[in-house]
Design an enzyme around this catalytic site. Structure first.
Site, mmCIF file in Angstrom:
data_model
loop_
_atom_site.group_PDB
_atom_site.id
_atom_site.type_symbol
_atom_site.label_atom_id
_atom_site.label_comp_id
_atom_site.label_asym_id
_atom_site.label_seq_id
_atom_site.Cartn_x
_atom_site.Cartn_y
_atom_site.Cartn_z
ATOM 1 C CE LYS A 182 -4.409 -1.902 1.322
ATOM 2 N NZ LYS A 182 -5.441 -2.157 2.318
ATOM 3 N NE ARG A 201 -7.573 -8.552 0.735
ATOM 4 C CZ ARG A 201 -7.239 -7.752 -0.274
ATOM 5 N NH1 ARG A 201 -6.265 -6.880 -0.147
ATOM 6 N NH2 ARG A 201 -7.892 -7.820 -1.411
HETATM 7 N N1 HH2 Z 1 -7.556 -3.908 0.893
HETATM 8 C C1 HH2 Z 1 -7.909 -3.916 -0.407
HETATM 9 C C2 HH2 Z 1 -8.992 -4.702 -0.843
HETATM 10 N N2 HH2 Z 1 -9.675 -5.482 0.010
HETATM 11 N N3 HH2 Z 1 -10.005 -6.312 2.202
HETATM 12 C C3 HH2 Z 1 -9.660 -6.318 3.501
HETATM 13 N N4 HH2 Z 1 -10.323 -7.098 4.370
HETATM 14 N N5 HH2 Z 1 -8.631 -5.550 3.988
HETATM 15 C C4 HH2 Z 1 -7.908 -4.726 3.175
HETATM 16 O O1 HH2 Z 1 -7.009 -4.023 3.672
HETATM 17 C C5 HH2 Z 1 -8.249 -4.690 1.786
HETATM 18 C C6 HH2 Z 1 -9.327 -5.505 1.326
HETATM 19 C C7 HH2 Z 1 -7.153 -3.094 -1.376
HETATM 20 O O2 HH2 Z 1 -6.058 -3.784 -1.868
HETATM 21 P P1 HH2 Z 1 -6.048 -4.652 -3.210
HETATM 22 O O3 HH2 Z 1 -7.073 -5.721 -3.199
HETATM 23 O O4 HH2 Z 1 -4.672 -5.124 -3.422
HETATM 24 O O5 HH2 Z 1 -6.338 -3.586 -4.342
HETATM 25 P P2 HH2 Z 1 -7.656 -3.177 -5.134
HETATM 26 O O6 HH2 Z 1 -8.719 -2.816 -4.170
HETATM 27 O O7 HH2 Z 1 -7.179 -2.016 -5.978
HETATM 28 O O8 HH2 Z 1 -8.074 -4.364 -5.963
#
Ligand code: HH2
Length: 281
Positions: free
Chosen positions: A221, A256
């Protein structure tokens, strides 16, 4: 914690949730796994690398992202979940706040619902979780993805996240979601400044004291980019590992992450160095 035919054993070691974004626009790895077969192969690989859960998402929630219609989201995640459920032994979670997507994902083989709106995004979601009896991740977010990074303000961010969690667990209970189904998540980067993210990580034990398994999503992040000067999200692995180690030491139950192999190895080391200490108090 029961997750369908699976059991999540919290408290023995840090569990690793591998991120499988079936999206064209995620902030990191967006577009890499839009092809169903490639996404399934990556999921299988993550299991081999030691992932305890595979989190499949069909909508980016990065700052500024626009919502995706349910049908499109379901098209993205449905086939991947169905295919993956036949290929892996570990539980699959679906990263969605849409009740319809969650329900169909469960039918296709998902075991856990990861709801970044903590059951506030869709009035039907609490019922889906209650009916399924499956674990649900309740994540804190201030505002919504399109606008959440526009000057978020808190008095005491940790106290407010704590209160939010208590309130959301109570709301879930009203709909019939038991406390044994709940996993909480402070939602790093979701309506949080750089300073808020660091404060939450440093004071994580205050959230752990609520008594629910604690999941944290820190992987690649932007606060890590700001600390290290690494602008390319895909190259923030070292910073991600450093934060992960602190999270283990501060009692996170599950991380995660995108980089599963590295997280599994480093969590083993961090667990060995911290869990025996935890055990004494
Ligand atoms: N962060 C993201 C998405 N889902 N779910 C939980 N429980 N906790 C988190 O911190 C979280 C999440 C954002 O990261 P990412 O999935 O890598 O990116 P994007 O939302 O751009 O797909």
């Amino acid at each position: 914690m029961k997750a369908g035919r699976h059991t999540l054993r919290f408290g023995e070691r840090t569990l690793i949730m591998g991120i499988l974004n079936v999206t064209p626009d995620s902030f990191s790895d967006g577009g890499r796994f839009v092809d169903t077969d490639r996404a399934i192969e990556r999921g299988v690989e993550m299991e081999r690398e030691g992932a305890d859960v595979i989190d499949v998402g069909g909508e980016s929630t990065r700052p500024g992202a626009s919502p995706v219609p349910e049908e499109a989201e379901l098209r993205r995640v449905g086939a991947v979940i169905e295919g993956l459920a036949r290929r892996v032994e570990v539980p699959i979670s679906v990263d969605t706040y849409h009740a319809k997507v969650a329900r169909e994902a469960l039918d296709l083989g998902a075991d856990i619902i990861n709801d970044v709106t903590a059951l506030r995004g869709d009035p039907e979601m609490a019922n889906v979780v209650a009916d399924s009896g499956r674990p649900v991740v309740l994540m804190h977010m201030l505002g919504e993805p399109r606008f959440m990074q526009r000057d978020p303000v808190y008095g005491d961010v940790v106290a407010e996240v704590r209160r939010f969690m208590e309130e959301r667990v109570a709301a879930a209970a009203k709909a019939g979601v038991g406390p044994h189904q709940v996993i909480i998540d402070p939602g790093l980067g979701f309506g949080k400044t750089f300073e808020h993210n660091l404060e939450l990580i440093k004071r994580l034990p205050e959230l752990s004291r609520l008594g629910y398994p604690l999941l944290v999503g820190h992987s690649r992040k932007s606060f890590i980019g700001r600390l290290t000067g690494v602008n390319d999200a895909d190259r923030r692995i070292a910073g991600t590992i450093a934060v992960g180690t602190m999270l283990v030491s501060n009692r996170a139950d599950m991380l995660r992450v995108h980089d599963v192999r590295e997280a599994v190895e480093s969590a083993k080391v961090a667990d060995a160095l911290t869990r025996s200490v935890h055990g004494q108090d």
